[in-house]
Design an enzyme around this catalytic site. Structure first.
Site: not given
Ligand SMILES: CC(C)(COP(=O)(O)OP(=O)(O)OC[C@H]1O[C@@H](n2cnc3c(N)ncnc32)[C@H](O)[C@@H]1OP(=O)(O)O)[C@@H](O)C(=O)NCCC(=O)NCCS
Ligand SMILES: CC(C)(COP(=O)(O)OP(=O)(O)OC[C@H]1O[C@@H](n2cnc3c(N)ncnc32)[C@H](O)[C@@H]1OP(=O)(O)O)[C@@H](O)C(=O)NCCC(=O)NCCS
Lengths: 485, 485
Positions: A248, A250, A273, A363, A387
């Protein structure tokens, strides 16, 4: 034709498809012209893309109120706010499904497609730029096509793409992809040249990727996973080539892929992807023999080098329509190892990738469902806390389910790895709590699980407390009150 | 060899695979001998089957405490109690996945397979009886095979089966099924004859199906769906042949299939799991040209007639391994219409098919996920209320998610049909509440939805009330207190 003139082809209420996938290869001029016009003369459309757009286009279109409906994915903070306020109707979809639904007339008729191209063949074939996404089917299914011919795109892109359109069902033949390097289509999108309603000359650039360098938690996650792969090789369940890899987008997925450069791996392949920096690091290291994806999204420096030296990678890369890169049948056939990121997971291994506190869209599900469901090994990674510890990413009951426990084989946090294969829910809970949960929150989850087990059930729960962690987060801004109980 | 002697091959701690799918074609003598022996001398095993067993075998094995672990599906009330008490570890799986996991060594090594056969070919090939299920791969992957040669099985069964085993990944070729009637394998399970450790002669019968005649609600659901199909034909999205049909087991799916006999349908086909009475009614009516499944489960009367007259149906039937009947890639390729039953659904269209009040396992997810995720049109049916109105099957937030909103296109109750295609969550809620919910519970759900929308989010919820309907059911035995609020 000017972007403004071309944009006139798009009118209020229309369904519009645009190129663009993970900030790569999006149409750049026409969307801006649309935003401009809407500020003066309001109108709105349904906008479908491949996935996320770069150059802040989703923000600009949102601010101009152009977006009535948006699908199938986005990552923009302005658009996110509008979605969560109920102002933009967002249809979050498995990325392999959008064009399938459109083809079956289940999403209406597409009026106009706007596709970024690096070239047009004599017969009207469109050569995409840094992504394929849904561009091919949008161009084929739309009434009219606007081409943004990007003069700044590297000539070396030509020949990288492999465009194949599955036949109409129920009379579809098997899609003949049998390996990441299978070439089964044409290097351009074949359309009827008479449909090309406008050609707009552009020279805008893609936005660079925003992947961060690995921090210590991310590195720990990568290390656990690399160790697991080695153990699987020792157990005879994997070879040193592993299986075709999907990662994925990130920071975490990127760090895991980087980790494969060291270690007893060889002749790796990717069927994924988005191709990120780590893909090219692996290609350069000689460990990765081939990478199939739907887009290339790189850091600024890497991007300059790769685009300049595309010839070096030419025989080891393919860009496919996302319907193919994410196709359930192909993912199942190849036996992919899928690595995706969870926002949170529960003690039974259900995963939420999209909704903060069950309600606010982050997202979208993206391709994670296409891969996780059909892979040979479905891995989800997440840091155990967010956080600064205010949030535990492991909770009694996820506030939204994107991936059910059936589709989650391995969960990894910086604390450790939970191998859930062949386990019943009560066993899964034990392994997850012991291996993945942050020490801070472990006692509270153990208390919850013990109380739930005392009540019974195949998947024990205390319903009145199941969502209490999220309630605390909503009302108190953190989950720390759960620690005291 | 006697069943008792053969059963001696099965010892404490072993992994055992048995034939049997939706009460059809299960091994009948050896399981009984195991139960008998365990009453005298306790031992336990991991038991894998195709799906549910007939002849109360799961009850007898549970009572004798033979089952330490059980997968991938069951429907027995005694076993259900033991699962929910945490006494039997039940691993609920997508039915297409079990042998894939076994083949990849992710579920351990199978020691013994016990397969009901109607014949053994000269080379040791096993001809199954009324189901294929997972029998072929179990026989191929197990160290030893016990065959129960059932002398009472109709001779006409020979030739109905089509056994095809997908190659090992990552070097798998496309599975060449391109239509329900594709024959791609052998009519028997090819195994090394030296692995046959015992042949037990039996003559037990399959249990008959327990499908009830349609009541007025079930009939109303069928009527809504038939009307919808007609509208889809008028809109040009379906033809009079519809698409290959999958129908889950049970009264509602059976009633829908019966409904197709009348009406403007022609040259229908089925690509399903279990072939029920309605399949043969449709074949007899001339409306159905071909039916592919993994088992035949009929009412006593229908069973006598069909088994006597198998020649009549021979060219219009195939029984396949469940890995093929439910294969994600084939379901996607054929563009199936999938009709499955929900236990409950929420206002956004997430579906719970398995867990009463989120905790107590009913049967298992079965094949519903294989079909719903990959179909062209995924339909879920449920009555709007259960237990005389004590329970609303439409709730704010499902207490367990088996099918996410992405995988649910159409929801139907006796009240009406909700067409959710292309809608965002808030729009889905409006359509579901207005069309499917019982009038009794509609005001309460409208109140919940209005309050949730006032708080905001892409998928609005009031977390502190989201599971309150199930809490009321748990503590008060009904959801009626929600009506008063
Ligand atoms: C899940 C997803 C949002 C994680 O994103 P990421 O940027 O790798 O993860 P991060 O740990 O940096 O978290 C992103 C944000 O969510 C917050 N967060 C993480 N876990 C959290 C939780 N359990 N509850 C609330 N917020 C949370 C983080 O603090 C961070 O906040 P910020 O933007 O204010 O700093 C992202 O991977 C996604 O959109 N996935 C769905 C799509 C997907 O899987 N695609 C894969 C094929 S391309
Ligand atoms: C969901 C499923 C349990 C429904 O079964 P069914 O027999 O068709 O449905 P019914 O309406 O008769 O309900 C069965 C029982 O659940 C109860 N019930 C129904 N809705 C309920 C709800 N929302 N909450 C609690 N109980 C409920 C009914 O009252 C009934 O109880 P009873 O057995 O005590 O009479 C069944 O279809 C199933 O197991 N599905 C999962 C597997 C699958 O879909 N396979 C398809 C491919 S084969």
């Amino acid at each position: 034709m000017s972007a403004e003139q071309a944009a006139e082809l798009i009118q209020d209420g229309m369904i519009v498809g645009m190129s663009g996938f993970t900030r790569a290869g999006e149409a750049k001029a026409v969307p801006l012209a649309l935003a401009q016009r809407a500020h003066e003369k309001p109108f709105s459309i349904t906008l479908m893309t491949g996935a996320s757009l770069g150059n802040d286009l989703d923000a600009k279109l949102t601010e101009a109120k152009v977006l009535a409906r948006r699908m199938p994915f986005q990552v923009d903070s302005t658009l996110r706010k509008a979605i969560n306020a109920g102002e933009v109707m967002f249809i979050d979809q498995h990325l392999s499904e959008t064009v399938e639904l459109l083809r079956n007339k289940q999403l209406g008729k597409m009026d106009v497609a706007v596709i970024e191209a690096c070239a047009i063949t004599e017969e009207g074939g469109i050569v995409p730029t840094t992504s394929v996404g849904n561009s091919a089917s949008y161009a084929i299914l739309a009434d009219k096509v606007i081409i943004e011919l990007n003069l700044a795109s590297p000539a070396g892109l030509e020949g990288l793409h492999d465009i194949y359109i599955p036949q109409m069902r129920p009379n579809r033949q098997p899609i003949p992809v049998v390996a990441p390097d299978s070439r089964i289509g044409t290097p351009y999108i074949p359309i009827d040249a008479s449909k090309i309603a406008a050609i707009v000359i552009t020279e805008g650039k893609d936005s660079p990727s925003n992947v961060l360098p690995a921090d210590s938690e991310t590195q720990a996650i990568a290390d656990h996973l690399i160790r697991f792969f080695k153990e699987e090789i020792d157990a005879g369940r994997l070879t040193e080539s592993l299986l075709p890899l999907q990662a994925g987008i990130g920071t975490m997925a990127n760090a895991v892929m980087e980790g494969l450069i060291e270690g007893p791996f060889d002749r790796l392949t990717m069927y994924s992807e988005v191709l990120q920096d780590s893909t090219f690091d692996l290609l350069d290291s000689g460990k990765l023999t081939f990478a199939s994806g739907s887009s290339i999204t790189l850091s600024p420096k890497r991007n300059d080098q790769v685009m300049r030296e595309l010839d070096k990678y030419r025989n080891r890369l393919i860009l496919r329509p996302q319907e193919l890169s994410n196709h359930p049948g192909i993912v199942r056939r190849l036996g992919i190892i899928a690595i995706n990121t969870a926002l949170e997971a529960d003690i039974y291994g259900n995963v939420n990738s999209t909704h903060v506190c069950g309600t606010r869209m982050m997202n979208g599900i993206g391709g994670s469902g296409d891969f996780a469901r059909n892979s040979q090994l479905s891995i989800f990674v997440t840091k155990s806390i967010a956080k600064g510890g205010d949030i535990s990413s492991f909770v009694p009951f996820v506030s939204h389910v994107d991936h059910t426990e059936h589709d989650v084989d391995i969960l990894v946090s910086e604390q450790g790895l939970a191998d859930l294969r062949g386990l019943a829910p009560r066993e899964r809970a034990r392994v997850i709590i012991d291996n993945c949960v942050a020490p801070l929150y472990r006692p509270a989850l153990n208390r919850y699980f013990a109380e739930a087990c005392a009540r019974g059930g195949h998947t024990p729960h205390c319903l009145e407390k199941a969502l209490s962690w999220h309630q605390a987060l909503n009302t108190e801004g953190n989950m720390r009150s759960l620690l005291a109980e």
